[in-house]
Scaffold this motif. Sequence first.
Motif, mmCIF file in Angstrom:
data_model
loop_
_atom_site.group_PDB
_atom_site.id
_atom_site.type_symbol
_atom_site.label_atom_id
_atom_site.label_comp_id
_atom_site.label_asym_id
_atom_site.label_seq_id
_atom_site.Cartn_x
_atom_site.Cartn_y
_atom_site.Cartn_z
ATOM 1 N N LEU A 99 0.839 -1.199 0.000
ATOM 2 C CA LEU A 99 0.000 0.000 0.000
ATOM 3 C C LEU A 99 0.871 1.244 0.000
ATOM 4 N N ALA A 100 1.931 1.248 0.789
ATOM 5 C CA ALA A 100 2.816 2.403 0.853
ATOM 6 C C ALA A 100 3.452 2.686 -0.500
ATOM 7 N N ALA A 101 3.814 1.632 -1.235
ATOM 8 C CA ALA A 101 4.407 1.827 -2.556
ATOM 9 C C ALA A 101 3.434 2.524 -3.494
ATOM 10 N N ALA A 102 2.147 2.114 -3.465
ATOM 11 C CA ALA A 102 1.139 2.760 -4.307
ATOM 12 C C ALA A 102 0.878 4.185 -3.841
ATOM 13 N N LEU A 103 0.828 4.392 -2.532
ATOM 14 C CA LEU A 103 0.601 5.732 -1.988
ATOM 15 C C LEU A 103 1.708 6.684 -2.425
ATOM 16 N N PHE A 167 2.907 7.131 7.784
ATOM 17 C CA PHE A 167 2.663 5.792 7.241
ATOM 18 C C PHE A 167 3.768 5.424 6.249
ATOM 19 N N LEU A 168 4.139 6.365 5.381
ATOM 20 C CA LEU A 168 5.206 6.100 4.415
ATOM 21 C C LEU A 168 6.540 5.866 5.114
ATOM 22 N N ARG A 169 6.848 6.678 6.115
ATOM 23 C CA ARG A 169 8.110 6.489 6.819
ATOM 24 C C ARG A 169 8.179 5.117 7.491
ATOM 25 N N GLN A 170 7.042 4.645 7.983
ATOM 26 C CA GLN A 170 7.036 3.382 8.702
ATOM 27 C C GLN A 170 7.047 2.176 7.784
ATOM 28 N N TRP A 171 6.364 2.273 6.640
ATOM 29 C CA TRP A 171 6.098 1.068 5.872
ATOM 30 C C TRP A 171 6.719 1.021 4.485
ATOM 31 N N LEU A 172 7.221 2.116 3.969
ATOM 32 C CA LEU A 172 7.757 2.070 2.614
ATOM 33 C C LEU A 172 9.012 1.205 2.575
ATOM 34 N N PRO A 174 11.696 -0.527 -0.254
ATOM 35 C CA PRO A 174 12.064 -0.528 -1.683
ATOM 36 C C PRO A 174 11.698 -1.814 -2.411
ATOM 37 N N GLU A 175 11.777 -2.946 -1.726
ATOM 38 C CA GLU A 175 11.489 -4.211 -2.412
ATOM 39 C C GLU A 175 10.017 -4.379 -2.739
ATOM 40 N N ALA A 176 9.141 -3.561 -2.123
ATOM 41 C CA ALA A 176 7.707 -3.673 -2.400
ATOM 42 C C ALA A 176 7.299 -2.893 -3.639
ATOM 43 N N VAL A 177 8.139 -1.964 -4.096
ATOM 44 C CA VAL A 177 7.779 -1.135 -5.231
ATOM 45 C C VAL A 177 7.830 -1.964 -6.509
ATOM 46 N N ASP A 178 6.727 -1.929 -7.279
ATOM 47 C CA ASP A 178 6.646 -2.624 -8.564
ATOM 48 C C ASP A 178 6.936 -4.113 -8.452
ATOM 49 N N ASP A 179 6.536 -4.749 -7.327
ATOM 50 C CA ASP A 179 6.809 -6.175 -7.196
ATOM 51 C C ASP A 179 5.739 -7.048 -7.830
ATOM 52 N N GLY A 180 4.683 -6.421 -8.370
ATOM 53 C CA GLY A 180 3.676 -7.173 -9.115
ATOM 54 C C GLY A 180 2.736 -7.996 -8.264
#
Length: 299
Positions: A99-103, A167-172, A174-180
């Motif tokens: 969710l953080a990656a999409a946000l 929320f972004l600071r806590q949960w973002l 890098p491996e979650a971004v664009d992981d499909g």
Amino acid sequence: MTGTIDAWRAPAVATAGSAPDGARMNAVELLVRDLDAMTDYYQQAVTLDVLDQSGATATLGRAGEPIMRLRQEKDLPAADPRAAGLYHTAILFQDESRLAAALLSVAQRAPQTFTGSADHLVSEAFYFTDPEGNGLELYHDRPREQWQVAPDGSVHMDSLALDPNQFLRQWLAPEAVDDGQTATIGHVHLQVGDIPTARLFYSDILGFDVTAALGNSALFVSAGGYHHHIGMNTWQSAGAGPRAAALGLGDVRVSVPTRSDIDELADRLSFHGVPSEDDGRTLRLSDPWGTRLALTPDD
């Protein structure tokens, strides 16, 4: 109210809870004016994949599962914000990091579309308005064992402050971004003309359980103990009549486990005098305000 909505005032046979536990929401169709711009928003900002694009339609989703179907209708007027129809489409992400990656993506590519955020106890949600005015929610669910569920099946929800930057600071991650990884339609929230009629249709006739209600201003229903698959409110649309042809919500799609579930629903609709169309695969009907529903079995 007058016209077709009066037909829904017939006495109800109690069928709440008859919606199968495996029922789930499926892709939502939006009627749009600028197909390219809307496709770009949901692909580039919201991070959905284009699964199919042909002519005047585009289907977007994740991991091959459709989430949004966009159909271009250049000649339709914009939807009246006070009319029955869509309040928001809610896309459910697998966990906080996805969710953080999409946000973050929406914050970087379309920050002007952000409208708010809330901790609902059962979930954490971020709200947007897409380029043509359709409401959008991006959220994740907390584990079910953390939900507060009363003996009658009602689910305790709230709207508490939620800081998107924290929320972004806590949960973002890098491996979650664009992981499909898969995201799905978690629920759909509708604008309706009145709550008693909505309860009669969605709970007493279709069979969804009521999980929460805010007097005569909002109602939440689900199958299988979920906090809600369909929300309804009259916050902007109290007294609304049948929908006029307009941009915005096309149809709402629901998947149920088996064809026998479709047959049982068709029988209930017939008993209550609710018109429907069944092509042997998909059962189509309209709610009291003309919002189109399409139900399809998984088998």
